[in-house]
Design a protein around this motif. Structure first.
Motif, PDB file in Angstrom:
ATOM      1  N   GLU A  32      -2.438   3.427   6.609  1.00  0.00           N
ATOM      2  CA  GLU A  32      -2.433   4.078   7.983  1.00  0.00           C
ATOM      3  C   GLU A  32      -3.194   2.937   8.978  1.00  0.00           C
ATOM      4  O   GLU A  32      -2.793   2.645   9.888  1.00  0.00           O
ATOM      5  CB  GLU A  32      -3.030   5.067   7.987  1.00  0.00           C
ATOM      6  N   PHE A  33      -4.201   2.588   8.364  1.00  0.00           N
ATOM      7  CA  PHE A  33      -4.925   1.567   9.124  1.00  0.00           C
ATOM      8  C   PHE A  33      -4.241   0.080   9.288  1.00  0.00           C
ATOM      9  O   PHE A  33      -4.309  -0.374  10.416  1.00  0.00           O
ATOM     10  CB  PHE A  33      -6.467   1.219   8.415  1.00  0.00           C
TER      11      PHE A  33
ATOM     12  N   ARG B 109      -5.175   7.801  -2.503  1.00  0.00           N
ATOM     13  CA  ARG B 109      -5.732   8.346  -1.093  1.00  0.00           C
ATOM     14  C   ARG B 109      -6.236   7.030  -0.506  1.00  0.00           C
ATOM     15  O   ARG B 109      -6.009   6.883   0.725  1.00  0.00           O
ATOM     16  CB  ARG B 109      -6.666   9.299  -1.652  1.00  0.00           C
ATOM     17  N   GLN B 110      -6.915   5.904  -1.296  1.00  0.00           N
ATOM     18  CA  GLN B 110      -7.406   4.837  -0.575  1.00  0.00           C
ATOM     19  C   GLN B 110      -6.325   3.888  -0.243  1.00  0.00           C
ATOM     20  O   GLN B 110      -6.335   3.460   0.935  1.00  0.00           O
ATOM     21  CB  GLN B 110      -8.522   4.221  -1.679  1.00  0.00           C
TER      22      GLN B 110
ATOM     23  N   SER C 119       0.526   4.726  -2.132  1.00  0.00           N
ATOM     24  CA  SER C 119       0.142   5.959  -1.582  1.00  0.00           C
ATOM     25  C   SER C 119       0.303   7.181  -1.940  1.00  0.00           C
ATOM     26  O   SER C 119       1.328   7.456  -2.624  1.00  0.00           O
ATOM     27  CB  SER C 119       0.349   5.891  -0.009  1.00  0.00           C
TER      28      SER C 119
ATOM     29  N   GLU D  61      -5.030   5.676   3.067  1.00  0.00           N
ATOM     30  CA  GLU D  61      -5.751   5.619   4.136  1.00  0.00           C
ATOM     31  C   GLU D  61      -5.566   3.940   4.789  1.00  0.00           C
ATOM     32  O   GLU D  61      -5.415   3.618   6.010  1.00  0.00           O
ATOM     33  CB  GLU D  61      -7.218   5.649   3.648  1.00  0.00           C
TER      34      GLU D  61
ATOM     35  N   THR E  50       0.740  -1.119   0.089  1.00  0.00           N
ATOM     36  CA  THR E  50      -0.083   0.006   0.043  1.00  0.00           C
ATOM     37  C   THR E  50       0.863   1.262  -0.088  1.00  0.00           C
ATOM     38  O   THR E  50       0.461   2.245  -0.537  1.00  0.00           O
ATOM     39  CB  THR E  50      -1.065   0.015   1.056  1.00  0.00           C
TER      40      THR E  50
ATOM     41  N   ASP F 154      -0.434  11.339  -0.704  1.00  0.00           N
ATOM     42  CA  ASP F 154      -0.903  12.207   0.378  1.00  0.00           C
ATOM     43  C   ASP F 154      -2.093  12.967   0.032  1.00  0.00           C
ATOM     44  O   ASP F 154      -2.481  13.093  -1.061  1.00  0.00           O
ATOM     45  CB  ASP F 154       0.197  12.890   1.124  1.00  0.00           C
ATOM     46  N   VAL F 155      -2.590  13.905   1.166  1.00  0.00           N
ATOM     47  CA  VAL F 155      -3.708  14.404   0.947  1.00  0.00           C
ATOM     48  C   VAL F 155      -3.403  15.555  -0.303  1.00  0.00           C
ATOM     49  O   VAL F 155      -4.139  15.899  -1.070  1.00  0.00           O
ATOM     50  CB  VAL F 155      -4.256  15.219   2.206  1.00  0.00           C
TER      51      VAL F 155
END
Length: 224
Positions: free
Chosen positions: A149-150, A142-143, A121, A146, A117, A123-124
């Motif tokens: 991070e999870f 972005r998915q 990835s 996220e 991932t 970032d915002v």
């Protein structure tokens, strides 16, 4: 156990080096992400990618205790193994115990998910991205971020369980697991089995696994 008993190799040098490098890299990856040192984070992440890839390859062609197939065969004896733990009648396992096999597979799955991932990835602001993020859309990137991070939170939980299990073995079951992962060896008298598997480290598979892992990392870096 006889003090002067002969020692035999349980964990080869490659698997021990990969293990301890992962131990060092995991907190560094968390810290660099938290502090915003993204160049360092990417570098450490690519290193972890190479280590995970090597471990997966080594699980197919490495030494007996490193390979996945013998581990899978251990899973069927989990129930009886738990029974020996409860009665304090368990003996040392040559390689991973049935419970440790589950831990290894869970950690490798989480690590593989984490590095994969991370590669995609974004970032915002779209300013920082993984080297393969150009292959996906911004929303998809972005998915990935996220889930990256999870999944780290899940990985951190698994690491915590792993450390707790090692402590239980050391202080409750009186079995030292850390030292063999440092030295690679254990006294032969630890194992009741008369004949143990051939666990010799062979050079050609090691060169192949290391070379293929390095080639994949270089390809990803150049792609980005």
């Amino acid at each position: 156990m006889t003090t002067g008993s002969a020692r035999i190799m349980v964990w080869d040098a490659a698997i021990r080096l990969v293990h301890w490098l992962m131990v060092v890299l995991a907190p560094l990856l968390w810290w660099t992400a938290e502090e915003g040192y993204m160049d360092w984070h990417k570098g450490f992440g690519l290193t972890m990618f190479g280590l995970v890839l090597f471990r997966l390859i080594w699980g197919l062609i490495g030494t007996w205790t490193a390979r996945f197939l013998p581990m899978v065969r251990q899973i069927g004896s989990i129930k009886s193994y738990i029974g020996t733990l409860r009665s304090r009648e368990h003996g040392a396992t040559f390689g991973h115990s049935p419970l440790a096999v589950l831990s290894v597979f869970a950690l490798l799955l989480a690590l593989t998910t984490q590095v994969t991932t991370g590669l995609f990835s974004v970032d915002v602001d779209g300013l920082e991205s993984g080297p393969l993020a150009v292959l996906v859309s911004f929303d998809t990137g972005r998915q990935f971020a996220e889930f990256h991070e999870f999944n780290f939170n899940l990985l951190a939980g698994l690491i915590g369980l792993h450390i707790t299990a090692i402590a239980v073995y050391r202080f409750v079951l009186r079995e030292k697991l850390v030292r063999p992962m440092i030295t690679g060896s254990r006294p032969r008298d630890d194992f009741s089995t008369a004949q143990l598997p051939d666990n010799r480290l062979r050079l050609l598979p090691l060169i192949f696994a290391a070379g293929l892992s390095l080639a994949c990392v270089i390809t990803v870096v150049n792609f980005g």
